[in-house]
Design a protein around this motif. Structure first.
Motif, PDB file in Angstrom:
ATOM      1  N   SER A  17     -23.838 -32.083   5.683  1.00  0.00           N
ATOM      2  CA  SER A  17     -23.570 -30.678   6.413  1.00  0.00           C
ATOM      3  C   SER A  17     -22.466 -30.758   7.163  1.00  0.00           C
ATOM      4  O   SER A  17     -21.887 -29.448   7.074  1.00  0.00           O
ATOM      5  N   LEU A  18     -22.117 -31.960   7.750  1.00  0.00           N
ATOM      6  CA  LEU A  18     -20.537 -31.788   8.340  1.00  0.00           C
ATOM      7  C   LEU A  18     -19.503 -31.527   7.358  1.00  0.00           C
ATOM      8  O   LEU A  18     -18.599 -30.759   7.724  1.00  0.00           O
ATOM      9  N   VAL A  19     -19.529 -32.230   6.247  1.00  0.00           N
ATOM     10  CA  VAL A  19     -18.463 -32.050   5.337  1.00  0.00           C
ATOM     11  C   VAL A  19     -18.520 -30.552   4.710  1.00  0.00           C
ATOM     12  O   VAL A  19     -17.346 -29.996   4.516  1.00  0.00           O
ATOM     13  N   GLU A  20     -19.811 -29.957   4.642  1.00  0.00           N
ATOM     14  CA  GLU A  20     -19.934 -28.669   4.091  1.00  0.00           C
ATOM     15  C   GLU A  20     -19.134 -27.534   5.092  1.00  0.00           C
ATOM     16  O   GLU A  20     -18.531 -26.655   4.789  1.00  0.00           O
ATOM     17  N   GLU A  21     -19.497 -27.948   6.527  1.00  0.00           N
ATOM     18  CA  GLU A  21     -19.022 -27.038   7.380  1.00  0.00           C
ATOM     19  C   GLU A  21     -17.338 -27.178   7.613  1.00  0.00           C
ATOM     20  O   GLU A  21     -16.785 -26.173   7.727  1.00  0.00           O
ATOM     21  N   TYR A  22     -16.961 -28.250   7.440  1.00  0.00           N
ATOM     22  CA  TYR A  22     -15.353 -28.448   7.389  1.00  0.00           C
ATOM     23  C   TYR A  22     -14.870 -27.729   6.534  1.00  0.00           C
ATOM     24  O   TYR A  22     -13.857 -26.956   6.400  1.00  0.00           O
ATOM     25  N   ILE A  23     -15.459 -28.043   5.179  1.00  0.00           N
ATOM     26  CA  ILE A  23     -14.680 -27.240   3.875  1.00  0.00           C
ATOM     27  C   ILE A  23     -14.838 -25.921   4.030  1.00  0.00           C
ATOM     28  O   ILE A  23     -13.895 -25.196   3.501  1.00  0.00           O
ATOM     29  N   SER A  24     -15.833 -25.143   4.672  1.00  0.00           N
ATOM     30  CA  SER A  24     -15.791 -23.724   4.995  1.00  0.00           C
ATOM     31  C   SER A  24     -14.731 -23.374   5.691  1.00  0.00           C
ATOM     32  O   SER A  24     -14.679 -22.078   5.781  1.00  0.00           O
ATOM     33  N   ARG A  25     -14.151 -23.814   6.518  1.00  0.00           N
ATOM     34  CA  ARG A  25     -13.212 -23.632   7.343  1.00  0.00           C
ATOM     35  C   ARG A  25     -11.695 -23.601   6.882  1.00  0.00           C
ATOM     36  O   ARG A  25     -10.986 -23.050   7.243  1.00  0.00           O
ATOM     37  N   PHE A  26     -11.756 -24.003   5.518  1.00  0.00           N
ATOM     38  CA  PHE A  26     -10.522 -24.056   4.873  1.00  0.00           C
ATOM     39  C   PHE A  26     -10.399 -23.299   3.775  1.00  0.00           C
ATOM     40  O   PHE A  26     -10.987 -23.073   2.684  1.00  0.00           O
ATOM     41  N   PRO A  27      -9.392 -21.996   3.689  1.00  0.00           N
ATOM     42  CA  PRO A  27      -9.414 -20.898   2.864  1.00  0.00           C
ATOM     43  C   PRO A  27      -8.988 -21.352   1.453  1.00  0.00           C
ATOM     44  O   PRO A  27      -9.214 -20.916   0.643  1.00  0.00           O
ATOM     45  N   ASN A  28      -8.560 -22.658   1.309  1.00  0.00           N
ATOM     46  CA  ASN A  28      -7.818 -23.298   0.123  1.00  0.00           C
ATOM     47  C   ASN A  28      -8.824 -24.310  -0.403  1.00  0.00           C
ATOM     48  O   ASN A  28      -8.619 -24.951  -1.427  1.00  0.00           O
ATOM     49  N   LEU A  29     -10.135 -24.374   0.181  1.00  0.00           N
ATOM     50  CA  LEU A  29     -11.147 -25.242  -0.285  1.00  0.00           C
ATOM     51  C   LEU A  29     -12.388 -24.230  -0.490  1.00  0.00           C
ATOM     52  O   LEU A  29     -12.805 -23.554   0.249  1.00  0.00           O
ATOM     53  N   GLN A  30     -13.025 -24.469  -1.679  1.00  0.00           N
ATOM     54  CA  GLN A  30     -14.173 -23.787  -2.180  1.00  0.00           C
ATOM     55  C   GLN A  30     -15.386 -24.628  -2.470  1.00  0.00           C
ATOM     56  O   GLN A  30     -15.261 -25.601  -3.659  1.00  0.00           O
ATOM     57  N   LEU A  31     -16.351 -24.959  -1.934  1.00  0.00           N
ATOM     58  CA  LEU A  31     -17.289 -25.764  -2.049  1.00  0.00           C
ATOM     59  C   LEU A  31     -18.034 -25.276  -3.511  1.00  0.00           C
ATOM     60  O   LEU A  31     -18.916 -24.047  -3.353  1.00  0.00           O
ATOM     61  N   ALA A  32     -18.149 -25.935  -4.244  1.00  0.00           N
ATOM     62  CA  ALA A  32     -19.025 -25.470  -5.607  1.00  0.00           C
ATOM     63  C   ALA A  32     -20.354 -25.920  -5.622  1.00  0.00           C
ATOM     64  O   ALA A  32     -21.370 -24.978  -5.743  1.00  0.00           O
ATOM     65  N   ARG A  33     -20.770 -27.021  -5.253  1.00  0.00           N
ATOM     66  CA  ARG A  33     -21.882 -27.813  -5.002  1.00  0.00           C
ATOM     67  C   ARG A  33     -22.177 -28.882  -4.075  1.00  0.00           C
ATOM     68  O   ARG A  33     -20.872 -29.590  -3.883  1.00  0.00           O
ATOM     69  N   SER A  34     -23.133 -28.805  -3.554  1.00  0.00           N
ATOM     70  CA  SER A  34     -23.395 -30.190  -2.719  1.00  0.00           C
ATOM     71  C   SER A  34     -24.483 -31.147  -3.288  1.00  0.00           C
ATOM     72  O   SER A  34     -25.522 -30.517  -3.516  1.00  0.00           O
TER      73      SER A  34
END
Length: 235
Positions: A17-34
């Motif tokens: 969840s922490l990694v997902e949260e951090y990824i969401s803060r960066f416009p250059n990163l897009q989480l496809a799946r976890s």
């Protein structure tokens, strides 16, 4: 704007969840799946190419190391781990970086910025353009080497020490001196010894088979002496 497609895999829900949260803060990163299940994550990656993988090393079904090793097409890798002694096996996989849990946002930011920079370096290089930098694998992570900062390179058997201006500690990487020379502009770097390549622009003086740089004097090998005399006429 460059967007890196990411996958995160960790069997610990809070860490994931922490990694997902951090990824969401960066416009250059897009989480496809976890995934909390490493095997399911590995299956997804086999048929869905991504740019960047955040993966825990220590998982009960398969380790992050084995998961990455199983992939035919490997994305950029950032390992996460709760252990300070990072698994040496990660060396062969050339991970971009590794993050020690609990992951700090500032440390995550550095890793994310490195991923973006490395992606742009690999994908936006123009054919024939002069390279200003290159990357090597050192101390379990990819390290950017600015060519203008190189003073000299030193062979240490199967390794090369890259000595940089303003840096007290050289970068040690698994590479031959011959391979290192291929990454450097021919007009600015010369081999002077079986163990040394120097930046010609950093040379202070040449005298009696000795070449002086800013704070060190290096020997000129007998088989390289004539070549050095050829390019050193201006000294």
């Amino acid at each position: 704007m460059t967007k890196l497609k990411c996958v995160a895999i960790d069997d610990e829900p809070l860490a994931l969840s922490l990694v997902e949260e951090y990824i969401s803060r960066f416009p250059n990163l897009q989480l496809a799946r976890s995934f909390e299940d490493a095997i399911s994550g590995a299956e997804y990656l086999k048929s869905n190419p991504v740019d960047l993988l955040f993966v825990d090393i220590n998982m009960p079904d398969i380790t992050g190391i084995d998961l990455v090793r199983s992939l035919a097409s490997k994305p950029m890798i950032i390992f996460t781990t709760a252990y300070k002694n990072f698994a040496f096996e990660g060396f062969e996989l050339e991970a971009l970086d590794y993050l020690l849990k609990p992951i700090d946002i500032s440390r995550f930011t550095k890793a994310a910025e490195k991923a973006l920079e490395f992606y742009n370096y690999k994908n936006n290089a123009k054919p024939g353009a002069a390279e200003e930098s290159f990357y090597v694998y050192s101390e379990y992570r990819m390290v950017k080497i600015n060519i203008a900062e190189i003073v000299y390179l030193e062979s240490m058997e199967d390794y090369v020490k890259i000595h940089l201006s303003g840096e007290p500690k050289p970068v040690l990487t698994l590479m031959s001196l011959k391979k290192a020379l291929e990454k450097l502009p021919e007009d600015k770097f010369k081999r002077i010894h079986r163990s040394y390549i120097i930046a010609t622009g950093k040379v202070k003086s040449i005298h009696n088979r000795k070449l002086k740089l800013a704070d060190i004097e290096l020997p000129i090998g007998e088989s390289y002496a004539e070549s050095v005399r050829g390019w050193a006429k201006n000294f």
